[in-house]
Scaffold this motif. Sequence first.
Motif, PDB file in Angstrom:
ATOM      1  N   GLY A  14     -80.668 -55.033 -24.471  1.00 36.28           N
ATOM      2  CA  GLY A  14     -79.530 -54.127 -24.421  1.00 36.28           C
ATOM      3  C   GLY A  14     -79.807 -52.728 -23.926  1.00 36.28           C
ATOM      4  N   PHE A  15     -81.055 -52.428 -23.595  1.00 36.86           N
ATOM      5  CA  PHE A  15     -81.380 -51.124 -23.028  1.00 36.86           C
ATOM      6  C   PHE A  15     -81.197 -51.189 -21.513  1.00 36.86           C
ATOM      7  N   TYR A  16     -81.403 -50.081 -20.820  1.00 32.91           N
ATOM      8  CA  TYR A  16     -81.166 -50.034 -19.380  1.00 32.91           C
ATOM      9  C   TYR A  16     -82.408 -49.584 -18.632  1.00 32.91           C
ATOM     10  N   LYS A  17     -82.880 -50.438 -17.719  1.00 33.86           N
ATOM     11  CA  LYS A  17     -83.979 -50.055 -16.839  1.00 33.86           C
ATOM     12  C   LYS A  17     -83.381 -49.245 -15.699  1.00 33.86           C
ATOM     13  N   ILE A  18     -83.952 -48.074 -15.436  1.00 37.61           N
ATOM     14  CA  ILE A  18     -83.474 -47.220 -14.351  1.00 37.61           C
ATOM     15  C   ILE A  18     -84.056 -47.751 -13.044  1.00 37.61           C
ATOM     16  N   ASP A  19     -83.185 -48.264 -12.189  1.00 42.33           N
ATOM     17  CA  ASP A  19     -83.619 -48.808 -10.897  1.00 42.33           C
ATOM     18  C   ASP A  19     -83.690 -47.731  -9.824  1.00 42.33           C
ATOM     19  N   LYS A  20     -82.780 -46.773  -9.880  1.00 40.36           N
ATOM     20  CA  LYS A  20     -82.713 -45.733  -8.853  1.00 40.36           C
ATOM     21  C   LYS A  20     -82.075 -44.484  -9.451  1.00 40.36           C
ATOM     22  N   ILE A  21     -82.591 -43.329  -9.058  1.00 39.38           N
ATOM     23  CA  ILE A  21     -82.011 -42.047  -9.453  1.00 39.38           C
ATOM     24  C   ILE A  21     -81.447 -41.401  -8.199  1.00 39.38           C
ATOM     25  N   LEU A  22     -80.174 -41.025  -8.267  1.00 39.51           N
ATOM     26  CA  LEU A  22     -79.505 -40.413  -7.129  1.00 39.51           C
ATOM     27  C   LEU A  22     -80.241 -39.139  -6.722  1.00 39.51           C
ATOM     28  N   ALA A  23     -80.589 -39.034  -5.454  1.00 39.48           N
ATOM     29  CA  ALA A  23     -81.301 -37.864  -4.944  1.00 39.48           C
ATOM     30  C   ALA A  23     -80.363 -36.658  -4.901  1.00 39.48           C
ATOM     31  N   PRO A  24     -80.901 -35.463  -5.092  1.00 44.88           N
ATOM     32  CA  PRO A  24     -80.060 -34.260  -5.013  1.00 44.88           C
ATOM     33  C   PRO A  24     -79.353 -34.139  -3.665  1.00 44.88           C
ATOM     34  N   ASP A  25     -78.089 -33.741  -3.694  1.00 51.24           N
ATOM     35  CA  ASP A  25     -77.303 -33.508  -2.488  1.00 51.24           C
ATOM     36  C   ASP A  25     -77.105 -32.002  -2.356  1.00 51.24           C
ATOM     37  N   PRO A  26     -77.719 -31.381  -1.363  1.00 51.17           N
ATOM     38  CA  PRO A  26     -77.639 -29.915  -1.248  1.00 51.17           C
ATOM     39  C   PRO A  26     -76.228 -29.393  -0.989  1.00 51.17           C
ATOM     40  N   TRP A  27     -75.303 -30.259  -0.540  1.00 48.73           N
ATOM     41  CA  TRP A  27     -73.954 -29.814  -0.221  1.00 48.73           C
ATOM     42  C   TRP A  27     -72.940 -30.113  -1.321  1.00 48.73           C
ATOM     43  N   ASP A  28     -73.308 -30.976  -2.250  1.00 48.55           N
ATOM     44  CA  ASP A  28     -72.347 -31.369  -3.279  1.00 48.55           C
ATOM     45  C   ASP A  28     -73.070 -31.554  -4.610  1.00 48.55           C
ATOM     46  N   LYS A  29     -72.992 -30.549  -5.483  1.00 46.34           N
ATOM     47  CA  LYS A  29     -73.691 -30.606  -6.766  1.00 46.34           C
ATOM     48  C   LYS A  29     -73.195 -31.743  -7.652  1.00 46.34           C
ATOM     49  N   ASP A  30     -71.950 -32.180  -7.478  1.00 50.59           N
ATOM     50  CA  ASP A  30     -71.412 -33.270  -8.271  1.00 50.59           C
ATOM     51  C   ASP A  30     -71.986 -34.625  -7.876  1.00 50.59           C
ATOM     52  N   ARG A  31     -72.737 -34.680  -6.810  1.00 48.28           N
ATOM     53  CA  ARG A  31     -73.336 -35.940  -6.359  1.00 48.28           C
ATOM     54  C   ARG A  31     -74.838 -35.933  -6.570  1.00 48.28           C
ATOM     55  N   THR A  32     -75.294 -35.206  -7.563  1.00 47.96           N
ATOM     56  CA  THR A  32     -76.710 -35.115  -7.877  1.00 47.96           C
ATOM     57  C   THR A  32     -76.930 -35.601  -9.304  1.00 47.96           C
ATOM     58  N   SER A  33     -77.956 -36.386  -9.498  1.00 48.47           N
ATOM     59  CA  SER A  33     -78.252 -36.860 -10.838  1.00 48.47           C
ATOM     60  C   SER A  33     -78.869 -35.754 -11.670  1.00 48.47           C
ATOM     61  N   PRO A  34     -78.346 -35.503 -12.877  1.00 54.32           N
ATOM     62  CA  PRO A  34     -78.988 -34.527 -13.746  1.00 54.32           C
ATOM     63  C   PRO A  34     -80.379 -34.986 -14.178  1.00 54.32           C
ATOM     64  N   LEU A  35     -80.656 -36.286 -14.073  1.00 53.29           N
ATOM     65  CA  LEU A  35     -81.984 -36.788 -14.427  1.00 53.29           C
ATOM     66  C   LEU A  35     -83.034 -36.461 -13.370  1.00 53.29           C
ATOM     67  N   SER A  36     -82.607 -35.946 -12.216  1.00 49.84           N
ATOM     68  CA  SER A  36     -83.566 -35.562 -11.175  1.00 49.84           C
ATOM     69  C   SER A  36     -83.965 -34.095 -11.299  1.00 49.84           C
ATOM     70  N   ALA A  37     -83.509 -33.418 -12.357  1.00 56.10           N
ATOM     71  CA  ALA A  37     -83.824 -31.997 -12.543  1.00 56.10           C
ATOM     72  C   ALA A  37     -85.336 -31.780 -12.663  1.00 56.10           C
TER      73      ALA A  37
END
Length: 102
Positions: A14-37
């Motif tokens: 029931g846990f979740y393996k992280i397959d991919k983390i969305l890369a930061p988008d320099p033009w749109d902060k809403d399209r960036t994963s907070p886990l990539s901080a």
Amino acid sequence: VGLLGIDVTRTNDGFYKIDKILAPDPWDKDRTSPLSAVGLNVKSGDYLVAIDRKPVNEVSNYLELLSNKAGKLVMVSVLLPKWIWIRLSPIEANRLKRAASC
């Protein structure tokens, strides 16, 4: 990709393996994963195990634990693939316009 900006696979326990983390988008902060901080060091292959200290395997979908959390700090628990605790990091839940069900 859900509100944390990650692609995941639910494991048998029931846990979740992280397959991919969305890369930061320099033009749109809403399209960036907070886990990539910087400093969090969350990587593909790590496991999402809790949000605000509530285990993700106790709900049908981890996105339930992010309901009404946009713009707020949340605590995310992540494990290494070998199931060793590495951090409890507060992060800001990302405000993506659409959340895909995982």
